[in-house]
Design a protein around this motif. Structure first.
Motif, PDB file in Angstrom:
ATOM      1  N   LEU A 170      41.783  41.292  34.770  1.00 55.58           N
ATOM      2  CA  LEU A 170      41.380  40.917  33.414  1.00 55.58           C
ATOM      3  C   LEU A 170      39.864  40.823  33.302  1.00 55.58           C
ATOM      4  O   LEU A 170      39.276  41.281  32.313  1.00 55.58           O
ATOM      5  N   ASP A 171      39.214  40.243  34.304  1.00 55.48           N
ATOM      6  CA  ASP A 171      37.749  40.115  34.291  1.00 55.48           C
ATOM      7  C   ASP A 171      37.076  41.489  34.300  1.00 55.48           C
ATOM      8  O   ASP A 171      36.072  41.694  33.613  1.00 55.48           O
ATOM      9  N   THR A 172      37.623  42.422  35.061  1.00 54.14           N
ATOM     10  CA  THR A 172      37.071  43.781  35.104  1.00 54.14           C
ATOM     11  C   THR A 172      37.140  44.430  33.726  1.00 54.14           C
ATOM     12  O   THR A 172      36.153  45.009  33.250  1.00 54.14           O
ATOM     13  N   LEU A 173      38.292  44.324  33.086  1.00 59.14           N
ATOM     14  CA  LEU A 173      38.447  44.931  31.763  1.00 59.14           C
ATOM     15  C   LEU A 173      37.567  44.239  30.729  1.00 59.14           C
ATOM     16  O   LEU A 173      36.913  44.900  29.915  1.00 59.14           O
ATOM     17  N   ALA A 174      37.519  42.915  30.767  1.00 60.31           N
ATOM     18  CA  ALA A 174      36.653  42.187  29.839  1.00 60.31           C
ATOM     19  C   ALA A 174      35.193  42.571  30.061  1.00 60.31           C
ATOM     20  O   ALA A 174      34.428  42.730  29.097  1.00 60.31           O
ATOM     21  N   GLY A 175      34.805  42.761  31.307  1.00 56.14           N
ATOM     22  CA  GLY A 175      33.441  43.165  31.621  1.00 56.14           C
ATOM     23  C   GLY A 175      33.099  44.556  31.100  1.00 56.14           C
ATOM     24  O   GLY A 175      31.928  44.879  30.898  1.00 56.14           O
TER      25      GLY A 175
END
Length: 165
Positions: free
Chosen positions: A138-143
């Protein structure tokens, strides 16, 4: 009419909710949907007869496989994408850059690109959120600028459309 790349994975409710709560409401809001399904989502919709409802709600062909060399491109290049429903498996693959089907290839080609909006509305089992890699995905996609939304079982999927520009 504005083009919307509408991507769908194999999640519970796909056969009964996808056309009714995403495809038709998107068209009513002025979107022309360019629909791409994961191979399993395509099989699920085809086996239940729901694929015909999905196809009837868009003027473009519903895709699940890549085109052959020399074949014309069946979809435009939208600046807005909605991946709903997205399975935990597809979310993980997208975050890791794994494009092993047409749906993930479409999104992987535009992930992080300037001027492109991507909303990922995912379904996940409560137990799966504890997997050590889930939050990193999720953090990768949000980033990369992706808007994330969890589809809760009792809530309408049309909520994901409200996240679009």
């Amino acid at each position: 009419m504005t083009d919307l790349g509408l991507i769908a994975g194999s999640c519970g409710g796909l056969d009964t909710r996808f056309a009714a709560e995403l495809v038709r409401p998107a068209a009513e809001r002025g979107w022309r949907t360019a629909i791409t399904l994961t191979p399993t989502a395509h099989r699920w919709l085809e086996s239940t007869g729901a694929l015909a409802d999905v196809a009837a709600a868009t003027e473009l062909p519903v895709r699940s496989v890549s085109r052959l060399p020399g074949e014309p491109r069946p979809h435009p290049d939208p600046a807005v994408f909605l991946f709903a429903p997205a399975s935990a498996n597809s979310v993980a693959k997208l975050a890791l850059g794994i494009a092993d089907n047409q749906a993930l290839t479409v999104l992987g080609d535009v992930l992080g690109a300037p001027g492109i909006t991507i909303v990922v509305a995912y379904q996940i089992q409560d137990t799966r959120v504890h997997h050590p890699a889930w939050q990193r995905h999720l953090d990768t996609l949000a980033g990369a600028g992706v808007t994330l939304h969890r589809l809760d079982l009792g809530r309408p999927w049309t909520e994901a459309l409200d996240l679009l520009p």
